[in-house]
Scaffold this motif. Structure first.
Motif, PDB file in Angstrom:
ATOM      1  N   GLN A   1     -72.219 -19.109   1.035  1.00 16.92           N
ATOM      2  CA  GLN A   1     -73.006 -19.366  -0.173  1.00 16.92           C
ATOM      3  C   GLN A   1     -72.187 -20.076  -1.245  1.00 16.92           C
ATOM      4  OE1 GLN A   1     -76.525 -18.053  -1.769  1.00 16.92           O
ATOM      5  NE2 GLN A   1     -75.618 -19.949  -2.526  1.00 16.92           N
ATOM      6  N   CYS A   2     -70.865 -19.849  -1.257  1.00 15.61           N
ATOM      7  CA  CYS A   2     -70.007 -20.465  -2.280  1.00 15.61           C
ATOM      8  C   CYS A   2     -70.008 -21.988  -2.177  1.00 15.61           C
ATOM      9  CB  CYS A   2     -68.581 -19.926  -2.161  1.00 15.61           C
ATOM     10  SG  CYS A   2     -68.460 -18.157  -2.502  1.00 15.61           S
ATOM     11  N   CYS A   3     -70.316 -22.517  -1.001  1.00 25.16           N
ATOM     12  CA  CYS A   3     -70.437 -23.970  -0.838  1.00 25.16           C
ATOM     13  C   CYS A   3     -71.589 -24.496  -1.684  1.00 25.16           C
ATOM     14  CB  CYS A   3     -70.639 -24.309   0.642  1.00 25.16           C
ATOM     15  SG  CYS A   3     -70.723 -26.074   1.003  1.00 25.16           S
ATOM     16  N   LEU A   4     -72.694 -23.746  -1.711  1.00 29.13           N
ATOM     17  CA  LEU A   4     -73.854 -24.160  -2.494  1.00 29.13           C
ATOM     18  C   LEU A   4     -73.650 -23.905  -3.992  1.00 29.13           C
ATOM     19  CD1 LEU A   4     -76.768 -22.869  -0.228  1.00 29.13           C
ATOM     20  CD2 LEU A   4     -75.882 -25.190  -0.428  1.00 29.13           C
ATOM     21  N   LEU A   5     -72.890 -22.850  -4.319  1.00 31.46           N
ATOM     22  CA  LEU A   5     -72.690 -22.530  -5.731  1.00 31.46           C
ATOM     23  C   LEU A   5     -72.102 -23.713  -6.489  1.00 31.46           C
ATOM     24  CD1 LEU A   5     -71.302 -18.866  -5.623  1.00 31.46           C
ATOM     25  CD2 LEU A   5     -73.632 -19.623  -6.089  1.00 31.46           C
TER      26      LEU A   5
ATOM     27  N   THR B   1     -76.610  -5.777  -5.454  1.00 24.08           N
ATOM     28  CA  THR B   1     -76.198  -6.727  -6.490  1.00 24.08           C
ATOM     29  C   THR B   1     -75.696  -8.038  -5.908  1.00 24.08           C
ATOM     30  OG1 THR B   1     -74.077  -5.541  -6.541  1.00 24.08           O
ATOM     31  CG2 THR B   1     -75.678  -5.022  -8.264  1.00 24.08           C
ATOM     32  N   THR B   2     -75.666  -8.135  -4.592  1.00 20.56           N
ATOM     33  CA  THR B   2     -75.408  -9.411  -3.925  1.00 20.56           C
ATOM     34  C   THR B   2     -76.717 -10.085  -3.517  1.00 20.56           C
ATOM     35  OG1 THR B   2     -73.278  -8.634  -3.064  1.00 20.56           O
ATOM     36  CG2 THR B   2     -74.271 -10.521  -1.952  1.00 20.56           C
ATOM     37  N   LEU B   3     -77.690  -9.267  -3.100  1.00 22.71           N
ATOM     38  CA  LEU B   3     -78.979  -9.818  -2.664  1.00 22.71           C
ATOM     39  C   LEU B   3     -79.791 -10.392  -3.821  1.00 22.71           C
ATOM     40  CD1 LEU B   3     -80.176  -7.095  -0.109  1.00 22.71           C
ATOM     41  CD2 LEU B   3     -79.136  -9.300   0.389  1.00 22.71           C
ATOM     42  N   LEU B   4     -79.822  -9.682  -4.956  1.00 22.86           N
ATOM     43  CA  LEU B   4     -80.639 -10.133  -6.087  1.00 22.86           C
ATOM     44  C   LEU B   4     -80.249 -11.523  -6.578  1.00 22.86           C
ATOM     45  CD1 LEU B   4     -82.848  -9.634  -8.139  1.00 22.86           C
ATOM     46  CD2 LEU B   4     -81.212  -8.340  -9.539  1.00 22.86           C
ATOM     47  N   PRO B   5     -78.951 -11.836  -6.753  1.00 27.27           N
ATOM     48  CA  PRO B   5     -78.594 -13.208  -7.159  1.00 27.27           C
ATOM     49  C   PRO B   5     -79.058 -14.271  -6.165  1.00 27.27           C
ATOM     50  CG  PRO B   5     -76.746 -11.744  -7.553  1.00 27.27           C
ATOM     51  CD  PRO B   5     -77.759 -10.951  -6.787  1.00 27.27           C
ATOM     52  N   VAL B   6     -79.050 -13.954  -4.861  1.00 25.36           N
ATOM     53  CA  VAL B   6     -79.511 -14.926  -3.863  1.00 25.36           C
ATOM     54  C   VAL B   6     -80.979 -15.262  -4.086  1.00 25.36           C
ATOM     55  CG1 VAL B   6     -79.948 -15.294  -1.397  1.00 25.36           C
ATOM     56  CG2 VAL B   6     -77.794 -14.268  -2.142  1.00 25.36           C
TER      57      VAL B   6
ATOM     58  N   ILE C   1     -79.150 -13.347   4.672  1.00 22.35           N
ATOM     59  CA  ILE C   1     -78.351 -12.446   3.829  1.00 22.35           C
ATOM     60  C   ILE C   1     -78.824 -10.998   3.916  1.00 22.35           C
ATOM     61  CG2 ILE C   1     -79.689 -12.566   1.684  1.00 22.35           C
ATOM     62  CD1 ILE C   1     -75.867 -12.931   1.940  1.00 22.35           C
ATOM     63  N   TRP C   2     -80.079 -10.772   4.341  1.00 22.42           N
ATOM     64  CA  TRP C   2     -80.627  -9.421   4.396  1.00 22.42           C
ATOM     65  C   TRP C   2     -79.978  -8.581   5.493  1.00 22.42           C
ATOM     66  CZ3 TRP C   2     -83.582  -8.256   0.324  1.00 22.42           C
ATOM     67  CH2 TRP C   2     -84.141  -9.317  -0.375  1.00 22.42           C
TER      68      TRP C   2
END
Length: 541
Positions: free
Chosen positions: A28-32, A166-171, A267-268
């Protein structure tokens, strides 16, 4: 409380499960990094003139040159004004030609843009020019403000609600509001969506890295942080290629939303941190999860270890109060946060100034990313053999000196300045990676996420202040570089007061975290005694 290091030894500290989790969380950090594109590639001062189509009501057959000559004032250099137009009137075309127009005003019906680098940007879509030109810079500040709030909220929240939630909600928020940004009908709607994207950005990164790290053994603990930075570097390359191929910012947002949907799907399947479950007394859930991990890694768990896991465990108190109740932890937090702040202040001052180094913005952005790739790969090896403290001190001093060295060369020496800035940014990013790894080893599980969240919050303050610091360059271009470089060098001296954590298991309690200092001190004393004894023996021989 059962030693989680012992659990990892039995179920595999870097088996197939850990490999999938680390890859899934860090991709995900690639997209961030790509989420910067809408306000980074903007051509802030495009060629333009006020829209004066009002005069076509008087004569539809006017040529473009006639329209501009009749409706736009000229500057002292003879060119048409870029921000002024003559006040519209209801006269006939002959009257306008005979008497001319004298009273001027700002653009009333938008602007006409030409010879632009992009098909559409937030500047051209929302007319962020002339008296609204400072609005483009405000987007950077709003985005950084969002990252600040995200770190402040999602970091401590992970102690109570868990790393996974708290990782899923930001996604989810990223998927929704990246698309909403592209659909924004006006500038203020765009600002709100960018604030939420920034908040989700800040929340995801701190929780994802910690979640992955808490499943790692000692030897692989640096991998999640280094891989997140590696994917971030690849994301910088991707953003340059994306915007070079797609010159419309709205289309680029839709492409990014599509890529984010891919992360949303998988991610789930990422599980909760068993270390966090044990720390909160949810032993049976932790036991079930540990057994599944052991099965995936094809490992066998001894029966006596399972009994320890399901037995009564002491619930560790955590949160901000616990963090600041220990003078040792407060000292650690101040030093690592100040260091992280200094690195991020320099980093964002450089990347937000990417269009002002004299070369193509696409080339500079690509170089910024590609030069970091070998650095982050090398970081994994250096941390393993050299340790956290020595590595961080060396990088801080090198980064500060390289950034200061850019002032030796004239601003118009684009190739040399860009090379030095790229090198300096490489070390700044490398230092941030080590800080992320370091802070997790300094604090116990009960306050680890709080410490990381507050540390990231301090970093976001640096990002928030970086556009303002860059503004001081209008008085003297050296002011921003001298300021953040000095802070970085001071940080290098303060890191000497931190203990080495590379060979110590992640602490699960405050007592263990405070004992790490004693372990480091004892180890240093033992090393000195061994060296002294060796010297004595050699002399006797």
């Amino acid at each position: 409380m059962v030693d989680f290091g012992e659990i990892l030894t039995n179920i595999g500290d870097f088996g197939f499960f850990q490999q999938v989790v680390v890859l899934g969380l860090t991709f995900q950090c690639c997209l961030l990094q790509a989420f910067y594109c809408s306000f980074l590639f903007i051509q802030s001062d495009p060629e333009r003139h006020c829209n004066t189509d009002w005069i076509l009501r008087a004569d539809l057959n006017l040529t473009t040159d006639e329209q501009l000559n009749l409706t736009l004032p000229r500057g002292e250099d003879g060119t048409f004004s870029r921000c002024q137009m003559f006040v519209p009137v209801d006269w006939g075309i002959d009257t306008i030609r005979e008497y001319g127009l004298n009273e001027t005003t700002g653009g009333q019906h938008g602007w006409v843009y030409y010879s632009t680098l992009y098909e559409a940007t937030i500047v051209t879509d929302f007319d962020l020019v002339c008296e609204r030109a400072n609005m483009a810079g405000a987007v950077q500040t709003v985005f950084m403000g969002g990252k600040f709030i995200g770190s402040l909220i999602f970091g401590p929240a992970a102690e109570s609600f868990g790393r996974r939630r708290t990782t899923l909600l930001p996604v989810v928020l990223l998927l929704i509001f990246v698309a909403v940004s592209g659909l924004s009908p006006n500038f203020y709607g765009y600002l709100v969506s960018q604030f939420i994207v920034g908040s989700a950005y800040g929340g995801y990164k701190i929780n994802a890295v910690v979640l992955a790290t808490e499943w790692m053994g000692i030897n692989k603990r640096s991998l999640p942080s280094c891989l997140s930075q590696l994917f971030g570097a690849l994301g910088q390359c991707a953003i340059a290629c994306l915007v070079y191929g797609i010159r419309d910012w709205r289309t680029a947002q839709y492409v990014l939303a599509g890529a984010q949907a891919f992360v949303f799907i998988y991610i789930w399947w990422i599980p909760e941190s068993a270390r966090w479950l044990l720390g909160h007394g949810r032993n049976f859930e932790a036991n079930e999860l540990i057994c599944k991990v052991a099965a995936i890694n094809k490992k066998h768990i001894p029966e006596n270890l399972l009994l320890k896991i399901t037995g009564n465990q002491e619930v560790q108190s955590g949160g901000i109060k616990t963090l600041f109740s220990s003078t040792v932890l407060v000292k650690y937090f101040f030093i690592i946060s100040f260091t992280w702040f200094s690195l991020n202040l320099g980093y964002y001052c450089l990347i937000l100034n990417v269009g002002n180094f004299g070369l193509s913005i696409f080339l500079v952005q690509f170089l910024f990313g590609i030069t970091e790739v070998p650095a982050h790969l090398l970081c994994i090896l250096v941390l393993k053999f050299v340790g956290r403290r020595k590595s961080l001190i060396s990088i801080l001093l090198t980064a500060g000196c390289v950034c200061l060295f850019t002032l030796v060369f004239a601003e118009d020496n684009a190739v040399v300045v860009t090379s030095l800035v790229t090198t300096g940014k490489l070390f700044l990013n490398w230092g941030s990676s080590i800080c992320m790894i370091y802070i997790q080893g300094l604090f116990p599980t009960s306050v680890r996420q709080t410490a990381v969240g507050l540390g990231f919050t301090v970093c976001r303050v640096a990002g928030f202040l970086s556009p303002l610091l860059n503004m001081l360059a209008i008085y003297r271009h050296s002011i921003p570089i001298v300021f953040f470089s000095s802070l970085i060098v001071i940080s290098g001296a303060l890191v000497l007061l931190l203990p080495e954590t590379s060979t110590i298991e992640l602490p699960d309690s405050t007592d263990e975290a405070e004992d790490n200092r004693n372990i480091t001190t004892s180890k240093s004393a033992n090393d000195s005694n061994m060296a002294e004894n060796s010297s004595t023996k050699s002399t006797k021989f």
